[in-house]
Write a protein that holds these residues in place. Structure first.
Motif, PDB file in Angstrom:
ATOM      1  N   ILE A 127      -1.731 -28.126  47.767  1.00 10.71           N
ATOM      2  CA  ILE A 127      -0.930 -28.565  46.656  1.00 10.71           C
ATOM      3  C   ILE A 127       0.229 -27.628  46.328  1.00 10.71           C
ATOM      4  CG2 ILE A 127      -3.009 -29.737  45.887  1.00 10.71           C
ATOM      5  CD1 ILE A 127      -3.304 -27.633  43.788  1.00 10.71           C
ATOM      6  N   GLY A 128       0.316 -26.168  46.682  1.00  9.19           N
ATOM      7  CA  GLY A 128       1.090 -25.308  46.414  1.00  9.19           C
ATOM      8  C   GLY A 128       2.374 -25.871  46.536  1.00  9.19           C
ATOM      9  N   SER A 129       2.606 -26.424  47.536  1.00  6.18           N
ATOM     10  CA  SER A 129       3.978 -26.909  48.038  1.00  6.18           C
ATOM     11  C   SER A 129       4.339 -28.203  47.307  1.00  6.18           C
ATOM     12  CB  SER A 129       4.362 -26.834  49.554  1.00  6.18           C
ATOM     13  OG  SER A 129       3.390 -27.871  49.997  1.00  6.18           O
ATOM     14  N   ASN A 130       3.625 -28.883  46.695  1.00  9.52           N
ATOM     15  CA  ASN A 130       3.957 -30.160  45.997  1.00  9.52           C
ATOM     16  C   ASN A 130       5.078 -30.169  45.140  1.00  9.52           C
ATOM     17  OD1 ASN A 130       1.872 -31.120  47.387  1.00  9.52           O
ATOM     18  ND2 ASN A 130       0.735 -31.924  45.887  1.00  9.52           N
ATOM     19  N   SER A 224       2.722 -17.750  45.824  1.00 14.60           N
ATOM     20  CA  SER A 224       1.790 -17.152  45.034  1.00 14.60           C
ATOM     21  C   SER A 224       0.818 -17.717  44.170  1.00 14.60           C
ATOM     22  CB  SER A 224       2.711 -16.190  44.110  1.00 14.60           C
ATOM     23  OG  SER A 224       3.378 -17.291  43.249  1.00 14.60           O
ATOM     24  N   PHE A 225      -0.051 -17.023  43.503  1.00 15.26           N
ATOM     25  CA  PHE A 225      -1.000 -17.711  42.745  1.00 15.26           C
ATOM     26  C   PHE A 225      -1.261 -16.637  41.525  1.00 15.26           C
ATOM     27  CE2 PHE A 225      -3.695 -15.064  45.264  1.00 15.26           C
ATOM     28  CZ  PHE A 225      -4.841 -14.680  44.428  1.00 15.26           C
ATOM     29  N   LEU A 226      -1.959 -17.371  40.528  1.00 17.71           N
ATOM     30  CA  LEU A 226      -2.528 -16.568  39.213  1.00 17.71           C
ATOM     31  C   LEU A 226      -3.894 -17.089  39.120  1.00 17.71           C
ATOM     32  CD1 LEU A 226      -0.960 -15.436  35.915  1.00 17.71           C
ATOM     33  CD2 LEU A 226      -2.994 -17.119  35.998  1.00 17.71           C
ATOM     34  N   SER A 227      -4.693 -16.038  39.086  1.00 13.96           N
ATOM     35  CA  SER A 227      -6.298 -16.155  38.630  1.00 13.96           C
ATOM     36  C   SER A 227      -6.505 -16.065  37.296  1.00 13.96           C
ATOM     37  CB  SER A 227      -7.148 -15.419  39.475  1.00 13.96           C
ATOM     38  OG  SER A 227      -8.628 -15.321  39.042  1.00 13.96           O
ATOM     39  N   PHE A 228      -6.892 -16.921  36.493  1.00 12.63           N
ATOM     40  CA  PHE A 228      -7.150 -16.756  35.117  1.00 12.63           C
ATOM     41  C   PHE A 228      -8.488 -15.835  34.930  1.00 12.63           C
ATOM     42  CE2 PHE A 228      -5.731 -20.438  32.172  1.00 12.63           C
ATOM     43  CZ  PHE A 228      -4.831 -20.675  33.320  1.00 12.63           C
TER      44      PHE A 228
END
Length: 234
Positions: A127-130, A224-228
């Motif tokens: 889903i990151g590239s959607n 990239s990503f972020l973790s709550f």
């Protein structure tokens, strides 16, 4: 237009021998023996069996800049490239989807999830590239294995509606004891919006009343990503 033969005797198109040599080099020496455009060229030969496809392979790389961007493009955008029709575009998307399934089976199926790094490659691919925003819920059992994944909302760019009630109906159906929430930001920023924060807290409150843990909420982009959880937002 007729294709001129390589010589007057064989009657074969000039690229026939090149295709065979390209395929043989891949079979004998693997992907590292081919340039990126040659990998694309070899792939396209399975969609265009009677045509020299090297120009199309090079056009794709010029247009999109990388293999990753080519695989992430939708069929309509791929077909804007001269020489790329529906059959070639479908083959390219099939490769991307098979890769996504491979990562899903390798990274998350019946494997204990203990950190975002355990699943982030799969999530970036799936889903990151959607180009549109999507909200995904991963349902975990008591030993943190993922037993199901469900798309709980889809929207255009940055407009997405999620219904927590449906999330927990699925949690009960899958007998899940914990959840990982995931959504993408098509614009590329991983910073949570006010809606992201309020939705997370709402889901967390409902989960607590049902005895279900929220292990994390991940915002994913292509790179990239972020973790709550890591950010202290859960």
């Amino acid at each position: 237009m007729d294709i001129k033969p390589n010589n007057g005797k064989s009657g074969k198109p000039h690229h026939a021998g090149h295709r065979a040599r390209l395929r043989q080099r891949y079979v004998e020496k693997g992907a590292n023996s081919l340039a990126e455009y040659e990998m694309l060229e070899l792939l396209l030969t399975f969609a265009r069996t009677q045509k020299d496809v090297k120009p199309e392979a090079k056009r794709l790389l010029r247009r999109f800049g990388s293999i990753q961007n080519i695989l992430d493009a939708d069929k309509e955008t791929l077909m804007e490239v001269e020489g790329i029709g529906l059959q070639s575009a479908t083959l390219i998307k099939l490769v991307k989807d098979l890769g996504t399934i491979y990562l899903r089976q390798k990274q998350i199926k019946r494997k204990a999830i203990n950190s975002p790094e355990d699943i982030i490659d799969y999530l970036r691919t799936s889903i990151g590239s959607n180009s549109n925003e999507q909200f995904l819920v991963l349902y975990l059992n008591t030993i943190n294995e993922i037993v199901a994944e469900e798309v709980m909302g889809e929207g255009i760019v940055n407009r997405l509606t999620v219904y927590p009630r449906k999330i927990f109906e699925n949690a009960l159906k899958h007998k899940a004891s914990a959840l990982i929430l995931v959504h993408n930001h098509p614009a590329g920023s991983t910073e949570p919006s006010g809606y992201d924060l309020s939705l997370t807290h709402s889901i967390q409150e409902t989960a607590a009343g049902l005895g279900i843990a929220i292990h994390d909420h991940l915002i994913v982009t292509k790179h990239s990503f972020l973790s709550f959880s890591d950010r202290g937002l859960l």
